[in-house]
Design a protein around this motif. Structure first.
Motif, mmCIF file in Angstrom:
data_model
loop_
_atom_site.group_PDB
_atom_site.id
_atom_site.type_symbol
_atom_site.label_atom_id
_atom_site.label_comp_id
_atom_site.label_asym_id
_atom_site.label_seq_id
_atom_site.Cartn_x
_atom_site.Cartn_y
_atom_site.Cartn_z
ATOM 1 N N ALA A 136 0.819 -1.216 0.000
ATOM 2 C CA ALA A 136 0.000 0.000 0.000
ATOM 3 C C ALA A 136 0.853 1.267 0.000
ATOM 4 C CB ALA A 136 -0.938 0.006 1.215
ATOM 5 N N LYS A 137 1.888 1.253 -0.862
ATOM 6 C CA LYS A 137 2.756 2.418 -0.976
ATOM 7 C C LYS A 137 2.676 3.065 -2.351
ATOM 8 C CE LYS A 137 6.268 1.501 2.559
ATOM 9 N NZ LYS A 137 7.729 1.327 2.826
ATOM 10 N N GLU A 138 1.596 2.792 -3.069
ATOM 11 C CA GLU A 138 1.429 3.446 -4.365
ATOM 12 C C GLU A 138 1.247 4.945 -4.147
ATOM 13 O OE1 GLU A 138 -0.676 1.011 -7.711
ATOM 14 O OE2 GLU A 138 -1.837 0.776 -5.875
ATOM 15 N N SER A 139 1.938 5.730 -4.943
ATOM 16 C CA SER A 139 1.842 7.184 -4.813
ATOM 17 C C SER A 139 2.210 7.833 -6.128
ATOM 18 C CB SER A 139 2.785 7.681 -3.715
ATOM 19 O OG SER A 139 4.146 7.489 -4.087
ATOM 20 N N LYS A 140 1.857 9.105 -6.258
ATOM 21 C CA LYS A 140 2.225 9.848 -7.462
ATOM 22 C C LYS A 140 3.740 10.004 -7.558
ATOM 23 C CE LYS A 140 -2.075 12.424 -8.064
ATOM 24 N NZ LYS A 140 -2.717 13.759 -8.181
ATOM 25 N N ARG A 141 4.381 10.173 -6.399
ATOM 26 C CA ARG A 141 5.835 10.290 -6.415
ATOM 27 C C ARG A 141 6.488 8.997 -6.891
ATOM 28 N NH1 ARG A 141 7.904 13.705 -1.090
ATOM 29 N NH2 ARG A 141 7.107 15.748 -1.779
ATOM 30 N N GLY A 142 5.971 7.868 -6.412
ATOM 31 C CA GLY A 142 6.508 6.588 -6.841
ATOM 32 C C GLY A 142 6.316 6.356 -8.326
ATOM 33 N N ASP A 143 5.134 6.719 -8.835
ATOM 34 C CA ASP A 143 4.854 6.583 -10.259
ATOM 35 C C ASP A 143 5.780 7.476 -11.069
ATOM 36 O OD1 ASP A 143 3.119 5.595 -12.456
ATOM 37 O OD2 ASP A 143 2.545 7.698 -12.614
ATOM 38 N N PHE A 144 6.012 8.695 -10.568
ATOM 39 C CA PHE A 144 6.912 9.633 -11.243
ATOM 40 C C PHE A 144 8.335 9.073 -11.298
ATOM 41 C CE2 PHE A 144 9.927 13.232 -10.782
ATOM 42 C CZ PHE A 144 9.733 13.829 -12.019
ATOM 43 N N VAL A 145 8.812 8.565 -10.160
ATOM 44 C CA VAL A 145 10.167 7.983 -10.111
ATOM 45 C C VAL A 145 10.283 6.828 -11.095
ATOM 46 C CG1 VAL A 145 11.752 6.634 -8.673
ATOM 47 C CG2 VAL A 145 10.686 8.693 -7.752
ATOM 48 N N ASP A 146 9.269 5.985 -11.129
ATOM 49 C CA ASP A 146 9.294 4.824 -12.020
ATOM 50 C C ASP A 146 9.400 5.236 -13.476
ATOM 51 O OD1 ASP A 146 8.884 1.888 -12.524
ATOM 52 O OD2 ASP A 146 7.097 2.653 -13.532
ATOM 53 N N HIS A 147 8.599 6.232 -13.881
ATOM 54 C CA HIS A 147 8.607 6.645 -15.284
ATOM 55 C C HIS A 147 9.905 7.365 -15.655
ATOM 56 C CE1 HIS A 147 4.699 5.225 -16.304
ATOM 57 N NE2 HIS A 147 4.086 5.957 -15.394
ATOM 58 N N VAL A 148 10.431 8.161 -14.746
ATOM 59 C CA VAL A 148 11.710 8.827 -15.011
ATOM 60 C C VAL A 148 12.817 7.790 -15.199
ATOM 61 C CG1 VAL A 148 13.516 10.272 -13.995
ATOM 62 C CG2 VAL A 148 11.130 11.003 -13.865
ATOM 63 N N ILE A 149 12.844 6.809 -14.317
ATOM 64 C CA ILE A 149 13.871 5.770 -14.396
ATOM 65 C C ILE A 149 13.708 4.951 -15.672
ATOM 66 C CG2 ILE A 149 14.561 3.561 -13.362
ATOM 67 C CD1 ILE A 149 14.396 4.917 -10.643
ATOM 68 N N ASP A 150 12.473 4.647 -16.046
ATOM 69 C CA ASP A 150 12.239 3.900 -17.292
ATOM 70 C C ASP A 150 12.813 4.637 -18.496
ATOM 71 O OD1 ASP A 150 11.008 1.836 -16.016
ATOM 72 O OD2 ASP A 150 8.966 2.334 -16.679
ATOM 73 N N ARG A 151 12.609 5.956 -18.534
ATOM 74 C CA ARG A 151 13.101 6.718 -19.686
ATOM 75 C C ARG A 151 14.626 6.755 -19.700
ATOM 76 N NH1 ARG A 151 8.616 6.059 -19.760
ATOM 77 N NH2 ARG A 151 9.532 4.244 -20.791
ATOM 78 N N TYR A 152 15.236 6.941 -18.542
ATOM 79 C CA TYR A 152 16.694 6.916 -18.485
ATOM 80 C C TYR A 152 17.218 5.550 -18.901
ATOM 81 C CZ TYR A 152 17.910 11.480 -16.567
ATOM 82 O OH TYR A 152 18.139 12.835 -16.416
ATOM 83 N N ALA A 153 16.554 4.494 -18.450
ATOM 84 C CA ALA A 153 16.976 3.142 -18.804
ATOM 85 C C ALA A 153 16.883 2.927 -20.317
ATOM 86 C CB ALA A 153 16.117 2.115 -18.068
ATOM 87 N N ASP A 154 15.775 3.390 -20.903
ATOM 88 C CA ASP A 154 15.607 3.251 -22.356
ATOM 89 C C ASP A 154 16.731 3.954 -23.105
ATOM 90 O OD1 ASP A 154 13.267 1.804 -22.071
ATOM 91 O OD2 ASP A 154 11.958 3.558 -22.303
ATOM 92 N N VAL A 155 17.001 5.199 -22.729
ATOM 93 C CA VAL A 155 18.018 5.980 -23.430
ATOM 94 C C VAL A 155 19.401 5.359 -23.257
ATOM 95 C CG1 VAL A 155 19.240 8.182 -23.469
ATOM 96 C CG2 VAL A 155 16.751 8.157 -23.370
ATOM 97 N N VAL A 156 19.721 4.931 -22.044
ATOM 98 C CA VAL A 156 21.041 4.346 -21.786
ATOM 99 C C VAL A 156 21.257 3.111 -22.651
ATOM 100 C CG1 VAL A 156 22.383 3.057 -20.074
ATOM 101 C CG2 VAL A 156 21.375 5.248 -19.458
ATOM 102 N N MET A 157 20.283 2.216 -22.692
ATOM 103 C CA MET A 157 20.456 0.970 -23.445
ATOM 104 C C MET A 157 20.489 1.215 -24.953
ATOM 105 S SD MET A 157 18.331 -1.901 -21.234
ATOM 106 C CE MET A 157 16.762 -1.029 -21.180
ATOM 107 N N LEU A 158 19.584 2.051 -25.448
ATOM 108 C CA LEU A 158 19.535 2.288 -26.888
ATOM 109 C C LEU A 158 20.734 3.109 -27.365
ATOM 110 C CD1 LEU A 158 15.737 3.024 -27.402
ATOM 111 C CD2 LEU A 158 16.966 0.887 -27.802
ATOM 112 N N ALA A 159 21.130 4.109 -26.589
ATOM 113 C CA ALA A 159 22.295 4.911 -26.970
ATOM 114 C C ALA A 159 23.555 4.060 -26.969
ATOM 115 C CB ALA A 159 22.451 6.094 -26.023
ATOM 116 N N ALA A 160 23.643 3.133 -26.014
ATOM 117 C CA ALA A 160 24.804 2.247 -25.963
ATOM 118 C C ALA A 160 24.884 1.377 -27.219
ATOM 119 C CB ALA A 160 24.736 1.362 -24.716
ATOM 120 N N ILE A 161 23.736 0.855 -27.650
ATOM 121 C CA ILE A 161 23.727 0.057 -28.884
ATOM 122 C C ILE A 161 24.103 0.925 -30.076
ATOM 123 C CG2 ILE A 161 22.286 -1.288 -30.463
ATOM 124 C CD1 ILE A 161 20.659 -2.166 -28.001
ATOM 125 N N ALA A 162 23.647 2.173 -30.073
ATOM 126 C CA ALA A 162 23.930 3.088 -31.190
ATOM 127 C C ALA A 162 25.427 3.312 -31.375
ATOM 128 C CB ALA A 162 23.221 4.419 -30.967
#
Length: 211
Positions: free
Chosen positions: A82-108
């Protein structure tokens, strides 16, 4: 959380059966820490994608798998405790985008892809993600639909490097040149094409939903 992809949506129920027991074992861990750990694995994946010899592709695939697993678990753990929150959702989405960029840029910048397909992939994926969150900014539900979801993308980021490694290990004549690109290069071209199509699809869906 990153929404299910179009192809993998039909397997969501089966995945939940596997992930739920694992999430229950992690209830003592802060969900945000799980999200941060997923980013660490994405960064390791990016590092291994840039290294030679080709054996590092296998390690990269494992790291992508760990990123995807933890990304799927953080939200489940948050709901269990029961720790769902807007802050947690925000952190998750920010981290997802950084993860996407890191992996794809590395392949590039890796030996398995040229910079132009890599840049195309990053643009496509980022635009698709942006359109998904733009729906929320306009007061709608986050838009996950489209031909390329994050789950599908992660599945390809696991499978394609393994196949690329096998082709090189078998000394296949076309291992690094399939109509001008390696298999990894073609994967990035697909990410670019499908990502941009997904962005347009989501933009259309959002437009129709607006008053």
């Amino acid at each position: 959380q990153g929404g299910p992809g179009l192809v993998l949506e039909s397997y969501r129920g089966e995945a939940d059966k596997i992930l739920s027991p694992a999430a229950k074992r992690l209830v003592r861990i802060n969900p945000n820490h799980i999200s941060i750990a997923s980013l660490a694995f994405a960064m390791l994946a990016g590092l291994f994608f840039t290294l030679e010899p080709e054996h590092f592709l296998l390690l990269a695939a494992v790291m992508v798998g760990m990123n995807g697993l933890l990304d799927a678990l953080d939200g489940k753990v948050a709901r269990l405790v029961a720790k769902e929150s807007k802050r947690g959702d925000f952190v998750d989405h920010v981290i997802d985008r950084y993860a996407d960029v890191v992996m794809l840029a590395a392949i590039a910048i890796s030996p398995y892809c040229s910079i132009y397909p890599g840049l195309f992939a990053v643009i496509g994926v980022m635009l698709a993600s942006y359109m998904g969150t733009q729906a929320q900014a306009l007061g709608l539900r986050r838009e996950y639909r489209g031909i390329l979801g994050r789950a599908d993308r992660l599945a390809l980021l696991i499978l394609v490097p393994i196949v690329q490694f096998a082709l090189i290990a078998l000394d296949a004549s076309f291992a690094m040149d399939i109509l001008g690109f390696s298999l990894m290069g073609w994967m990035m071209i697909w990410f670019g094409l499908a990502g941009n199509v997904t962005a347009v699809q989501r933009a259309h869906m959002i437009w129709k939903s607006l008053p």
